[in-house]
Design an enzyme around this catalytic site. Structure first.
Site, PDB file in Angstrom:
ATOM      1  N   HIS A  18     -11.955 -51.788 -19.816  1.00  0.00           N
ATOM      2  CA  HIS A  18     -11.257 -52.986 -20.306  1.00  0.00           C
ATOM      3  C   HIS A  18     -10.802 -52.785 -21.755  1.00  0.00           C
ATOM      4  O   HIS A  18      -9.683 -53.147 -22.119  1.00  0.00           O
ATOM      5  CB  HIS A  18     -12.195 -54.200 -20.292  1.00  0.00           C
ATOM      6  CG  HIS A  18     -12.617 -54.661 -18.931  1.00  0.00           C
ATOM      7  ND1 HIS A  18     -13.929 -54.887 -18.593  1.00  0.00           N
ATOM      8  CD2 HIS A  18     -11.892 -54.971 -17.824  1.00  0.00           C
ATOM      9  CE1 HIS A  18     -14.003 -55.299 -17.341  1.00  0.00           C
ATOM     10  NE2 HIS A  18     -12.782 -55.354 -16.845  1.00  0.00           N
ATOM     11  N   LYS A  42     -20.805 -66.918  -8.700  1.00  0.00           N
ATOM     12  CA  LYS A  42     -21.955 -67.820  -8.613  1.00  0.00           C
ATOM     13  C   LYS A  42     -23.103 -67.357  -9.499  1.00  0.00           C
ATOM     14  O   LYS A  42     -23.771 -68.151 -10.125  1.00  0.00           O
ATOM     15  CB  LYS A  42     -22.407 -67.947  -7.165  1.00  0.00           C
ATOM     16  CG  LYS A  42     -21.506 -68.895  -6.396  1.00  0.00           C
ATOM     17  CD  LYS A  42     -21.877 -69.007  -4.941  1.00  0.00           C
ATOM     18  CE  LYS A  42     -20.702 -69.485  -4.123  1.00  0.00           C
ATOM     19  NZ  LYS A  42     -19.810 -68.386  -3.662  1.00  0.00           N
ATOM     20  N   ARG A  90      -6.779 -48.805 -11.839  1.00  0.00           N
ATOM     21  CA  ARG A  90      -7.591 -47.600 -11.934  1.00  0.00           C
ATOM     22  C   ARG A  90      -7.162 -46.573 -10.889  1.00  0.00           C
ATOM     23  O   ARG A  90      -6.828 -45.448 -11.194  1.00  0.00           O
ATOM     24  CB  ARG A  90      -9.072 -47.940 -11.749  1.00  0.00           C
ATOM     25  CG  ARG A  90      -9.652 -48.736 -12.897  1.00  0.00           C
ATOM     26  CD  ARG A  90     -10.927 -49.415 -12.516  1.00  0.00           C
ATOM     27  NE  ARG A  90     -10.720 -50.353 -11.418  1.00  0.00           N
ATOM     28  CZ  ARG A  90     -11.585 -51.261 -11.026  1.00  0.00           C
ATOM     29  NH1 ARG A  90     -12.763 -51.331 -11.601  1.00  0.00           N
ATOM     30  NH2 ARG A  90     -11.317 -52.076 -10.044  1.00  0.00           N
ATOM     31  N   SER A 128     -17.115 -53.446 -13.617  1.00  0.00           N
ATOM     32  CA  SER A 128     -18.249 -54.247 -14.085  1.00  0.00           C
ATOM     33  C   SER A 128     -19.308 -54.312 -12.995  1.00  0.00           C
ATOM     34  O   SER A 128     -20.506 -54.258 -13.255  1.00  0.00           O
ATOM     35  CB  SER A 128     -17.787 -55.657 -14.433  1.00  0.00           C
ATOM     36  OG  SER A 128     -16.804 -55.628 -15.435  1.00  0.00           O
TER      37      SER A 128
END
Ligand code: PNS
Length: 158
Positions: A18, A42, A90, A128
């Protein structure tokens, strides 16, 4: 009028990939807003507020700011007077989903253009999600996220 770009994402947490995209965007556009999506996952590792704080703490660019958004990205882009949405690509596997989003966003708001940037090849496998998984299972994530982020991740596990 300067060119303003939005770089949207979950950033849970921000990775070196990022950061590479932010760096490239900051060189291309007059202003870049890194926009953290609110309230979707969530069970995020970091709250949106923490993510904004983390990104702000590593923000070394004069023309980059950090914000949150909810609802449709294109609505937020228009509200921000941004002409461009930046997304990092990517590998080919990212392309299909990114193409769908870009075309849907264009249909919703033709005045906003999506620009794809390729992160450096050293970061092409980073996500991530994988970083969190490796970290939680005890693997090393050194060099994949900024050092302060790794420290904060360690605190979360305590
Ligand atoms: O980092 P991510 O999770 O891949 O980012 C995805 C993001 C935030 C760009 C995407 O989920 C998004 O734009 N969400 C906002 C809602 C929206 O506009 N949905 C329609 C997209 S076509």
């Amino acid at each position: 009028m300067g060119r303003r770009a939005i770089y949207p994402g979950s950033f849970d947490p921000i990775t070196m990939g990022h950061i590479d995209i932010i760096e490239r965007s900051a060189r291309l556009f007059d202003e870049v807003v890194v926009a953290v999506l609110l309230n979707v996952e969530k069970k995020p590792m970091f709250s949106p507020e923490e993510r904004v704080e983390i990104i702000s703490s590593i923000n070394r660019w004069d023309n980059v700011s950090v914000d949150t958004f909810e609802g449709l990205l294109v609505h937020y882009a228009v509200e921000q007077n941004a002409q461009v949405i930046v997304r990092g690509i990517r590998a080919v596997s990212d392309y299909e989903y990114e193409l769908q989003m870009a075309l849907m966003n264009r249909r919703l708001e033709p005045s906003v253009e999506t620009v794809f940037l390729m992160a450096g090849e050293a970061y092409s496998y980073l996500s991530s999600r994988l970083i969190k998984e490796v970290f939680k299972l005890g693997g090393s994530i050194e060099g994949l996220v900024p050092d302060p982020v790794e420290r904060l991740m360690r605190d979360k596990l305590k």
